[in-house]
Design a protein around this motif. Structure first.
Motif, PDB file in Angstrom:
ATOM      1  N   ALA A 175      23.180 -22.276 -43.505  1.00  0.00           N
ATOM      2  CA  ALA A 175      23.908 -21.538 -42.464  1.00  0.00           C
ATOM      3  C   ALA A 175      23.087 -21.500 -41.187  1.00  0.00           C
ATOM      4  CB  ALA A 175      24.199 -20.125 -42.941  1.00  0.00           C
ATOM      5  N   PRO A 227      22.544 -14.175 -40.798  1.00  0.00           N
ATOM      6  CA  PRO A 227      22.877 -13.209 -41.851  1.00  0.00           C
ATOM      7  C   PRO A 227      24.387 -13.011 -42.020  1.00  0.00           C
ATOM      8  CG  PRO A 227      21.071 -12.373 -40.519  1.00  0.00           C
ATOM      9  CD  PRO A 227      21.544 -13.633 -39.854  1.00  0.00           C
ATOM     10  N   SER A 228      25.144 -13.044 -40.920  1.00  0.00           N
ATOM     11  CA  SER A 228      26.606 -12.901 -41.023  1.00  0.00           C
ATOM     12  C   SER A 228      27.209 -14.094 -41.754  1.00  0.00           C
ATOM     13  CB  SER A 228      27.246 -12.800 -39.629  1.00  0.00           C
ATOM     14  OG  SER A 228      26.870 -11.616 -38.992  1.00  0.00           O
ATOM     15  N   LEU A 229      26.758 -15.313 -41.395  1.00  0.00           N
ATOM     16  CA  LEU A 229      27.274 -16.515 -42.060  1.00  0.00           C
ATOM     17  C   LEU A 229      26.952 -16.467 -43.553  1.00  0.00           C
ATOM     18  CD1 LEU A 229      26.294 -19.346 -39.513  1.00  0.00           C
ATOM     19  CD2 LEU A 229      28.600 -18.485 -39.978  1.00  0.00           C
ATOM     20  N   LEU A 263      26.635 -13.782 -45.507  1.00  0.00           N
ATOM     21  CA  LEU A 263      27.582 -12.860 -46.154  1.00  0.00           C
ATOM     22  C   LEU A 263      28.938 -13.528 -46.355  1.00  0.00           C
ATOM     23  CD1 LEU A 263      27.159  -9.434 -44.285  1.00  0.00           C
ATOM     24  CD2 LEU A 263      26.805  -9.870 -46.725  1.00  0.00           C
ATOM     25  N   LEU A 264      29.401 -14.185 -45.305  1.00  0.00           N
ATOM     26  CA  LEU A 264      30.733 -14.801 -45.348  1.00  0.00           C
ATOM     27  C   LEU A 264      30.779 -15.930 -46.378  1.00  0.00           C
ATOM     28  CD1 LEU A 264      31.216 -14.859 -41.489  1.00  0.00           C
ATOM     29  CD2 LEU A 264      32.759 -13.690 -43.080  1.00  0.00           C
ATOM     30  N   ALA A 265      29.742 -16.779 -46.386  1.00  0.00           N
ATOM     31  CA  ALA A 265      29.726 -17.908 -47.318  1.00  0.00           C
ATOM     32  C   ALA A 265      29.653 -17.402 -48.753  1.00  0.00           C
ATOM     33  CB  ALA A 265      28.553 -18.829 -46.994  1.00  0.00           C
ATOM     34  N   SER A 273      30.860 -14.666 -49.778  1.00  0.00           N
ATOM     35  CA  SER A 273      32.176 -14.118 -50.146  1.00  0.00           C
ATOM     36  C   SER A 273      33.120 -15.242 -50.576  1.00  0.00           C
ATOM     37  CB  SER A 273      32.777 -13.325 -48.979  1.00  0.00           C
ATOM     38  OG  SER A 273      33.356 -14.178 -48.010  1.00  0.00           O
ATOM     39  N   ALA A 274      32.772 -16.478 -50.208  1.00  0.00           N
ATOM     40  CA  ALA A 274      33.580 -17.623 -50.627  1.00  0.00           C
ATOM     41  C   ALA A 274      33.003 -18.280 -51.883  1.00  0.00           C
ATOM     42  CB  ALA A 274      33.653 -18.647 -49.489  1.00  0.00           C
ATOM     43  N   LEU A 308      27.017 -24.818 -42.492  1.00  0.00           N
ATOM     44  CA  LEU A 308      28.004 -23.924 -41.878  1.00  0.00           C
ATOM     45  C   LEU A 308      27.458 -23.438 -40.540  1.00  0.00           C
ATOM     46  CD1 LEU A 308      30.678 -22.358 -42.304  1.00  0.00           C
ATOM     47  CD2 LEU A 308      29.333 -20.568 -43.439  1.00  0.00           C
ATOM     48  N   GLN A 338      38.819 -19.245 -47.157  1.00  0.00           N
ATOM     49  CA  GLN A 338      38.053 -19.024 -48.394  1.00  0.00           C
ATOM     50  C   GLN A 338      37.219 -17.748 -48.341  1.00  0.00           C
ATOM     51  OE1 GLN A 338      35.937 -22.618 -49.820  1.00  0.00           O
ATOM     52  NE2 GLN A 338      36.909 -23.685 -48.109  1.00  0.00           N
TER      53      GLN A 338
END
Lengths: 42, 102, 482
Positions: free
Chosen positions: A10, A20-22, A24-26, A28-29, B24, B71
């Motif tokens: 990330a 850190p936000s990326l 958390l998001l990743a 969650s996937a 990402l 996702q």
């Protein structure tokens, strides 16, 4: 691209979405975040 | 991309392979997102860092891309990306990242 | 606001740009890259701008106050080609100085014989530097043979002027990296440029240096020896040169957001009655010279990170000199540790929360000053237009709060934002370059209220992943609806 089960690198930015936000998001996937960083250009 | 971060990405790719790896991105503008996408696909275009001349060819996506968004947890997404979805030139960012990926 | 104590105000602002083309090679990035590939040095020096072009560069003219930010918005890019003619190096609240003047300032700030310059440069430096009569005797030169002998006898860095070796700064302690020539150079240029900004500030304020009670340095240099790297202070060192004999001081460190932290602290000191006059100061960042030179060379544009910038602000009681703008401490914003680092969380904390607390809306702020980096410097490296990104985010925040329609975002940005005009000098660009303009606009009655917003990348130090941010509102005296 299915993120689930993938190893994610990330690369975030302070003025956009941070590392850190990326992370958390990743997560969650269902991804495994192996490296996350926030870039600051200034 | 920061030289230390290029080294980190390079090391990860070398030590554990790139098979199931995805990059990402979270940059707020197209130029910057494109530069990062290029660095992890074709190599560092500035020829300054460890990824210069190293075409890792990693699959790279931006957090704003719909197939990535769908996702992720919706509430988290609104909290962390919602503002940028509204303020950034989403189409342009997606376009530049896609150019490098394809 | 404390009903018993004075209401604090920002009374004056002062900015300096010191042209430093021959110090670009000692910026952090150029040092590393030129070390690896020495053929880069002539490319860098060949892409630097002469003094006249630096003076006439539109963003620099905005920085010292000869143009307002809105003027810059109407000058087509590239600005380095669309120069101002005629352009002066003196502005209403800032000035630009030549490299010889910078060397002269460094000499008169040098209390440990760190620096030697040749006689020719000393003459030039003295001629280019007015003021500082009490210390001008320090600007002396040595003959070139002596300079050469010095350079051969000790470790250090050569300093250049007009293509020749014209000076030398020595390493004080070979085993102490903190006292190496490169670190001492960073600290000395920071001190020297801050000295000029503070001296100019007091002259414009017509305030005797002895009236200053406290100094708060907010620069990013790391003063100290190996046992306390970065733990030292520049505040008193600067105050001493300027003659602030009744002041003490300390330094505020918070990356780019330090100036806004320091101004809030200064306002609080005044409001609490601890001190009457506090000066907030920040010197130039040597490490950031030429930071994006690689991208500039690749893009065929001048290497534009060629100036050290410094600034100083006078904080005191409102009405003390019949001028100035109110520093609304009741509208100070902060990004708390627990707030999260999403842009939404950051702007909620920095911008929305303090306004809501006072019953105000985002549209009650006439102008926002955010990260004011000059986009012409950052864009070639793919770093984008930082102020524009910030203003778009603010506008999006106003949409989410249903204060404006989505279709009005561009107008919000145009009316309440401004183009970036500050050099990429670390702590300098974060909100505070606008304070001089805000003061002028409030004096003319064309601005009622502005919010200064600064962010800091704490994560760069590898001690936390957090970002930081602080904000405050300045207000034209008498403009507040009762």
């Amino acid at each position: 691209m299915d993120l689930k089960g993938r190893r994610v690198v990330a690369i975030g930015e302070r003025e956009g979405v941070t590392g850190p936000s990326l992370k958390l998001l990743a997560e969650s996937a269902g991804a495994d975040v192996v490296f996350s960083v926030t870039q600051c250009f200034v | 991309m920061d030289l230390e971060d290029q080294a980190n990405v390079n090391r990860l790719a070398e030590t554990s392979g790139t098979d199931d790896m995805v990059v990402l991105l979270g940059q707020p503008d197209a130029n910057s997102a494109g530069l990062f996408a290029e660095t992890v696909t074709r190599g560092d275009p500035t020829w300054a860092g460890p990824l210069a001349g190293v075409p890792l060819g990693l699959p790279v996506y931006h957090v704003l891309e719909p197939e990535i968004k769908e996702q992720m947890d919706g509430d988290l997404y609104d909290e962390h990306v919602g503002l940028m979805e509204l303020s950034a030139d989403v189409d342009e960012i997606i376009k530049w990242v896609a150019v490098c990926r394809d | 606001m404390n009903p018993l104590g004075p209401t604090p105000a920002i009374l004056h602002a002062s900015y300096v740009l010191a042209h430093a083309p021959d110090l670009v090679r000692y910026g952090s990035k150029p040092v590393r890259e030129i070390g690896r590939d020495p053929s880069l040095l002539p490319q860098v020096t060949g892409s630097l701008r002469p003094w006249d072009e630096v003076v006439a560069y539109p963003p620099n003219q905005v920085f010292i106050g000869n143009l307002v930010p809105d003027d810059l918005a109407s000058i087509p890019r590239p600005w380095y080609e669309n120069r101002i003619d005629p352009a002066g190096s003196e502005g209403p609240f800032g000035r630009m100085v030549t490299q010889p003047a910078l060397y002269g300032l460094m000499k008169l700030c040098d209390d440990f014989d760190l620096l030697a310059i040749d006689g020719e440069l000393a003459d030039q430096a003295g001629a280019d530097l007015a003021d500082f009569d009490h210390r001008r005797g320090r600007i002396t030169g040595v003959d070139p043979a002596e300079l050469r002998a010095m350079a051969e006898a000790s470790n250090g860095l050569d300093l250049h002027q007009d293509g020749r070796r014209a000076g030398f700064i020595r390493t004080v302690h070979d085993q102490d990296e903190s006292l190496s020539a490169s670190v001492l150079l960073e600290n000395l240029v920071c001190k020297a440029t801050a000295v000029l900004a503070v001296s100019d500030l007091l002259r414009r304020a017509r305030l005797a240096a002895g009236e200053i009670d406290y100094l708060l340095n907010c620069g990013e240099e790391a003063v100290g020896d190996r046992y306390q790297r970065g733990g030292g202070s520049l505040s008193k060192a600067v105050g001493e040169v300027v003659g602030c004999v009744n002041a003490t001081g300390s330094d505020v460190k918070a990356f780019c957001s330090a100036p806004v932290h320091a101004l809030i602290a200064a306002g609080a000191m005044v409001a609490a009655g601890v001190h009457r006059y506090v000066v907030v100061l920040g010197g130039g960042s040597q490490a950031k010279l030429g930071m994006k030179f690689g991208a500039h060379l690749r893009s065929g544009v001048p290497v534009m990170e060629d100036c050290l910038a410094s600034m100083a602000f006078l904080v005191g009681p409102t009405g003390a000199d019949g001028d100035g703008m109110g520093l609304r401490l009741d509208l100070a914003g902060k990004h708390p540790i627990g707030a999260g680092s999403s842009p939404k969380a950051v702007y909620e904390a920095l911008v929305v929360e303090p306004l809501v607390r006072a019953g105000l809306r985002m549209t009650d702020i006439d102008r926002y000053a955010v990260e004011m980096h000059n986009p012409e410097i950052t864009e070639p490296g793919g770093s984008g237009d930082v102020p524009k990104t910030n203003y778009r985010t603010l506008a999006a925040m106003a949409v989410l709060r249903r204060e404006i329609e989505r279709g009005d975002m561009d107008r919000f940005v145009a009316e309440r934002g401004m183009p970036g005009f500050a050099p990429t000098q670390g702590h300098i660009p974060a909100g505070v370059p606008y304070l001089g303009h805000a003061l002028e606009a409030m004096r003319h009655g064309s601005l009622d209220r502005a919010m200064i917003v600064a962010k800091g990348s704490l994560f760069l130090g590898r001690m936390t992943q957090l970002v930081d941010g602080v904000s405050f509102v300045v207000e034209r005296p008498g403009s507040r609806p009762s």
